[in-house]
Write a protein that holds these residues in place. Structure first.
Motif, PDB file in Angstrom:
ATOM      1  N   PRO A 213      -3.399   4.039   4.369  1.00 54.32           N
ATOM      2  CA  PRO A 213      -4.711   3.427   4.567  1.00 54.32           C
ATOM      3  C   PRO A 213      -4.667   1.909   4.516  1.00 54.32           C
ATOM      4  N   HIS A 214      -3.533   1.370   4.059  1.00 53.28           N
ATOM      5  CA  HIS A 214      -3.376  -0.087   4.033  1.00 53.28           C
ATOM      6  C   HIS A 214      -2.779  -0.626   5.330  1.00 53.28           C
ATOM      7  N   TRP A 269      -7.951  10.670   3.078  1.00 51.59           N
ATOM      8  CA  TRP A 269      -8.498   9.318   3.027  1.00 51.59           C
ATOM      9  C   TRP A 269     -10.005   9.375   3.250  1.00 51.59           C
ATOM     10  N   GLU A 273     -11.568   4.081   4.582  1.00 56.34           N
ATOM     11  CA  GLU A 273     -10.139   3.775   4.707  1.00 56.34           C
ATOM     12  C   GLU A 273      -9.647   4.046   6.131  1.00 56.34           C
TER      13      GLU A 273
END
Length: 303
Positions: A213-214, A269, A273
């Motif tokens: 999700p980053h 997620w 996200e």
């Protein structure tokens, strides 16, 4: 000509429709011809309907057969490898009772999640006018049979990442077939427009899959890609329209929607996200985008 659906294929072949056949993330299955050969042995000359399929199919068949593919008719004396695409109708007529081999079926969505970022319809093996049927030596048939046997065994395993492995086996079969093609069929032209189109697809697929999700898409618009390729956005649109029949935005949108579906189905997620990872600064923008493309809100699609 109405295409044969996966459900119709299963009904005709095994009278069994597996659970989850219409999963948005794609479908894959592999069959041993011996398992379903009884149907053909009863009436080996019974032809399958000459029509299109809504799925891709790769077959290794040993036995005497006649293949009708697009405008081609090919007599198979022993071993053959067949690549079938939804775009082109084909027909396969067994000529004796001694039919053996394997075949696998899969949808475009099955390979979308592959790290190779493959676009099936752009591969030479699936191009109209190409060489989709190959008569094989015993050695080549043995090599391909080994790949299929690994597929067949892996499908019933409990390995958590077996579908990633199966995607690799499918790509191995595709590359094996493309190596069998005449060089002129594999590389008909290397024009500047074809090169730009190829580089665009590579840039697009290099951003997928989204593993965290980053992780965030850095190229989201047609202008982003045009700038990276050092061409005017109008030229990029023209090139892609000529080579794929779609605009830059159409292709980007389709790929982002596909990844969104995968993330909604395969991860836990939250929507925020997923929206961020796909390049949307606000959840509302992502929700509106997804609803416009699928007629469903992300939460509704996930459930």
């Amino acid at each position: 000509m109405e295409p044969t659906t996966l459900a119709e294929f299963y009904k005709e072949t095994a009278n069994l429709i597996p659970e989850g056949i219409n999963k948005e993330i794609g479908h894959f299955n592999v069959f041993n011809v011996d398992d379903i050969a009884a149907k053909f042995r009863k009436n080996p000359a019974s032809p399958m309907p000459y029509n299109r399929r809504e799925y891709y199919k790769i077959s290794l068949i040993s036995g005497r057969n006649k293949a009708e593919y697009a405008d081609k008719v090919i007599d198979i004396e022993k071993n053959a490898l067949l690549f079938a695409t939804p775009k082109i109708p084909y027909n396969w007529l067994p000529q004796d009772h001694n039919q053996h081999g394997y075949f696998c079926i899969f949808t475009h969505e099955f390979l979308v999640h592959s790290k190779s970022g493959v676009i099936l319809d752009e591969l030479p093996i699936f191009q109209p006018g190409g060489y989709p049927i190959f008569q094989l030596t015993d050695e080549a048939a043995h090599d391909i049979n080994f790949i299929f046997s690994k597929m067949y065994k892996e499908l019933s395993s409990d390995y958590a990442h077996k579908y990633d492995l199966l995607r690799n086996y499918v790509m191995e079969l595709i590359h094996y077939g493309q190596k069998l093609q005449p060089e002129t069929a594999l590389y008909p032209s290397h024009t500047a427009s074809a090169r730009v189109s190829s580089l665009f697809i590579e840039l697009l697929e290099r951003q997928f899959p989204i593993d965290s999700p980053h992780q965030k898409l850095t190229l989201r618009t047609a202008k982003d890609y045009a700038n990276r390729l050092a061409v005017h956005v109008n030229h990029l649109n023209k090139v892609l329209k000529e080579n794929t029949g779609k605009t830059t935005t159409d292709i980007i949108t389709s790929r982002v929607v596909q990844e969104a579906k995968i993330l909604l189905k395969q991860t836990d997620w939250n929507i925020s996200e997923i929206a961020y990872s796909l390049g949307f600064e606000q959840v509302a923008h992502f929700s509106n985008f997804f609803r416009k493309q699928t007629s469903l809100a992300p939460v509704a699609f996930r459930s």
